[in-house]
Design a protein around this motif. Structure first.
Motif, PDB file in Angstrom:
ATOM      1  N   GLN A 137     116.938 -10.152  38.282  1.00 24.42           N
ATOM      2  CA  GLN A 137     117.193 -11.443  37.641  1.00 24.42           C
ATOM      3  C   GLN A 137     117.103 -12.577  38.667  1.00 24.42           C
ATOM      4  O   GLN A 137     116.553 -13.633  38.386  1.00 24.42           O
ATOM      5  CB  GLN A 137     118.553 -11.415  36.947  1.00 24.42           C
ATOM      6  CG  GLN A 137     118.530 -10.508  35.720  1.00 24.42           C
ATOM      7  CD  GLN A 137     119.905 -10.027  35.289  1.00 24.42           C
ATOM      8  OE1 GLN A 137     120.840  -9.965  36.083  1.00 24.42           O
ATOM      9  NE2 GLN A 137     120.015  -9.642  34.030  1.00 24.42           N
ATOM     10  N   ASP A 174     122.122  -2.342  28.861  1.00 26.07           N
ATOM     11  CA  ASP A 174     121.959  -3.609  29.572  1.00 26.07           C
ATOM     12  C   ASP A 174     121.648  -4.698  28.554  1.00 26.07           C
ATOM     13  O   ASP A 174     121.025  -4.443  27.527  1.00 26.07           O
ATOM     14  CB  ASP A 174     120.843  -3.529  30.617  1.00 26.07           C
ATOM     15  CG  ASP A 174     121.089  -4.517  31.763  1.00 26.07           C
ATOM     16  OD1 ASP A 174     121.425  -4.074  32.875  1.00 26.07           O
ATOM     17  OD2 ASP A 174     120.968  -5.742  31.528  1.00 26.07           O
ATOM     18  N   HIS A 186     122.368   3.195  40.223  1.00 32.08           N
ATOM     19  CA  HIS A 186     123.574   4.025  40.103  1.00 32.08           C
ATOM     20  C   HIS A 186     123.327   5.160  39.115  1.00 32.08           C
ATOM     21  O   HIS A 186     123.773   6.284  39.333  1.00 32.08           O
ATOM     22  CB  HIS A 186     124.766   3.183  39.615  1.00 32.08           C
ATOM     23  CG  HIS A 186     125.326   2.273  40.662  1.00 32.08           C
ATOM     24  ND1 HIS A 186     125.071   0.924  40.676  1.00 32.08           N
ATOM     25  CD2 HIS A 186     126.124   2.522  41.730  1.00 32.08           C
ATOM     26  CE1 HIS A 186     125.687   0.375  41.714  1.00 32.08           C
ATOM     27  NE2 HIS A 186     126.340   1.320  42.370  1.00 32.08           N
ATOM     28  N   ASP A 189     128.954  -2.349  36.647  1.00 34.35           N
ATOM     29  CA  ASP A 189     128.569  -2.994  37.905  1.00 34.35           C
ATOM     30  C   ASP A 189     128.229  -4.428  37.516  1.00 34.35           C
ATOM     31  O   ASP A 189     127.128  -4.711  37.045  1.00 34.35           O
ATOM     32  CB  ASP A 189     127.350  -2.228  38.478  1.00 34.35           C
ATOM     33  CG  ASP A 189     126.829  -2.830  39.772  1.00 34.35           C
ATOM     34  OD1 ASP A 189     127.532  -3.652  40.379  1.00 34.35           O
ATOM     35  OD2 ASP A 189     125.704  -2.458  40.169  1.00 34.35           O
TER      36      ASP A 189
HETATM   37  C1  LIG Z   1     124.506  -5.716  39.270  1.00 35.08           C
HETATM   38  S1  LIG Z   1     123.350  -5.360  38.054  1.00 35.08           S
HETATM   39  C2  LIG Z   1     123.469  -3.620  37.867  1.00 35.08           C
HETATM   40  C3  LIG Z   1     122.620  -2.865  38.844  1.00 35.08           C
HETATM   41  C4  LIG Z   1     122.641  -1.365  38.605  1.00 35.08           C
HETATM   42  N1  LIG Z   1     123.953  -0.817  38.827  1.00 35.08           N
HETATM   43  C5  LIG Z   1     121.616  -0.659  39.460  1.00 35.08           C
HETATM   44  O1  LIG Z   1     121.987   0.216  40.237  1.00 35.08           O
HETATM   45  O2  LIG Z   1     120.431  -0.996  39.366  1.00 35.08           O
HETATM   46  C6  LIG Z   1     124.164  -5.895  36.624  1.00 35.08           C
HETATM   47  C7  LIG Z   1     123.391  -5.663  35.336  1.00 35.08           C
HETATM   48  O3  LIG Z   1     124.328  -5.761  34.288  1.00 35.08           O
HETATM   49  C8  LIG Z   1     123.744  -6.432  33.219  1.00 35.08           C
HETATM   50  N2  LIG Z   1     124.873  -6.989  32.464  1.00 35.08           N
HETATM   51  C9  LIG Z   1     125.690  -7.990  32.835  1.00 35.08           C
HETATM   52  N3  LIG Z   1     126.629  -8.210  31.896  1.00 35.08           N
HETATM   53  C10 LIG Z   1     126.410  -7.290  30.925  1.00 35.08           C
HETATM   54  C11 LIG Z   1     127.058  -6.988  29.687  1.00 35.08           C
HETATM   55  N4  LIG Z   1     128.113  -7.688  29.272  1.00 35.08           N
HETATM   56  N5  LIG Z   1     126.579  -5.962  28.939  1.00 35.08           N
HETATM   57  C12 LIG Z   1     125.493  -5.249  29.351  1.00 35.08           C
HETATM   58  N6  LIG Z   1     124.826  -5.506  30.508  1.00 35.08           N
HETATM   59  C13 LIG Z   1     125.287  -6.512  31.285  1.00 35.08           C
HETATM   60  C14 LIG Z   1     122.838  -7.441  33.837  1.00 35.08           C
HETATM   61  O4  LIG Z   1     121.810  -7.814  32.938  1.00 35.08           O
HETATM   62  C15 LIG Z   1     122.303  -6.675  35.050  1.00 35.08           C
HETATM   63  O5  LIG Z   1     121.091  -6.034  34.756  1.00 35.08           O
END
Ligand SMILES: C[S@@+](CC[C@H](N)C(=O)[O-])C[C@H]1O[C@@H](n2cnc3c(N)ncnc32)[C@H](O)[C@@H]1O
Length: 335
Positions: free
Chosen positions: A133, A78, A61, A126
């Motif tokens: 993961q 992240d 994104h 997101d």
């Molecule tokens: C669905 S993936 C995002 C993918 C990203 N939008 C992309 O286009 O590659 C969700 C990511 O959010 C991170 N994440 C989840 N909860 C989080 C938090 N509370 N704070 C920061 N990062 C977080 C996870 O480690 C993961 O890498």
């Protein structure tokens, strides 16, 4: 209780079913950002804008937001340092415009202050796990590969899945299986987990779920709900989201927008309720004769119903199937 109200929401037809995101198999290997065109359209990044991708993941994104807005700056966060390293490589051509931080999105106000940004014009969350993961054997998120029971998004955080499963009381394990996984056989699985202690691997946990649940329904592995529930608990995903939603509107500049992509009903319901509260003119308890809260609307909700992926997107990217996107805009004229 959350499960009951989540089920009620589904009856209304606007909340997603619990995701089977841990069951996407090899498709996840090529990470495809979900609803990416819609996210860019709703966040409408402008040249020179300050953008935040609060879950930058593998940078999909973020790359699209930067491409749409020449001269815009992006702060990407992240919890997962491995994801950040990939995002850093992916966004290498834009290093002058990109700040990447290993942080939880609840820390966003402090990070903005550190950069001396007075707020953001666009913020994206997101939620959930990334394909990295899920696919990285050794992280313990998936029942498809036998690995140590870890499941931490941030490997420096305390408390692995093994710690939880080997030390929590049976009734607490049953509670998270019911609440976070909507697992019908939560009590029986929790009992089997406690009997099988100490658990060390994802294979052991998956076999317990298989033994208790049988073959499950077609297309849904019997361990899907158990793994989802344990992952949500290990990472305190709902607690972290609540911390952001308490006053997340404050990170937006006037006219700035926040977009949140949720993959299961417990997250989506929280986002819907927070946006409703942020947009309300009064937050006094029901039946208060006269408003005393002093609250005024902070945002307007731009998506009264969540944006959902098209059947074509779901066919291309099965992980998108449970996605729901909600967007709100901070009131006030942009500077
Ligand atoms: C669905 S993936 C995002 C993918 C990203 N939008 C992309 O286009 O590659 C969700 C990511 O959010 C991170 N994440 C989840 N909860 C989080 C938090 N509370 N704070 C920061 N990062 C977080 C996870 O480690 C993961 O890498």
């Amino acid at each position: 209780m959350e499960v009951a109200s989540a089920a009620h929401e589904r009856a209304e037809g606007d909340a997603p079913p619990m995701t089977d995101e841990t069951d996407i198999g090899p498709v996840g290997a090529a990470h495809v950002p979900v609803l990416v065109g819609e996210v860019v359209e709703w966040l409408r990044p402008r040249p020179g804008a300050r953008l935040v991708d609060a879950t930058v993941g593998l940078g999909g994104h973020a790359a699209s937001l930067l491409a749409a807005a020449p001269g815009a700056l992006l702060l990407g966060l992240d919890r997962d340092p491995q994801a950040l390293a990939i995002a850093r490589a992916r966004l290498a051509a834009e290093t002058d415009r990109v700040h990447l931080r290993h942080a939880h999105f609840a820390e966003l106000p402090a990070l903005l202050a550190e950069l001396r940004w007075d707020g953001a014009d666009a913020v994206l969350l997101d939620l959930g796990v990334s394909s990295l993961q899920l696919d990285e054997s050794g992280r313990g998120f998936s029942f498809r590969a036998d690995a140590p029971l870890d499941m931490r998004m941030d490997p420096s955080a305390p408390g692995t899945a093994a710690d939880l499963l080997n030390t929590w009381p049976e009734r607490e394990i049953a509670r998270i299986l019911a609440q976070y996984g909507e697992e019908r056989r939560h009590r029986a699985i929790a009992r089997a987990i406690v009997r099988a202690r100490p658990l060390r691997t994802t294979g052991e946990l998956a076999r317990i779920a298989e033994r208790v649940c049988g073959r499950g329904r077609p297309g849904l592995h019997p361990a899907t709900r158990t793994f989802q529930a344990v992952r949500i608990a290990v990472n305190d995903e709902l607690g972290g989201l609540d911390r952001f939603l308490a006053d997340g509107w404050k990170v937006l500049r006037p006219g700035g927008r926040v977009a949140i992509l949720a993959y299961h009903s417990l997250e989506d319901r929280r986002v819907k309720e927070a946006f409703r509260r942020w947009a309300a003119d009064c937050v006094c308890p029901l039946r208060t004769p006269r408003c005393t809260c002093g609250w005024s609307a902070k945002v307007r909700v731009l998506t009264p119903r969540p944006v959902r992926p098209t059947p074509e997107e779901i066919a291309r990217n099965p992980r998108a199937r449970s996605a729901r996107l909600r967007v709100a805009e901070r009131l006030g004229a942009p500077a």
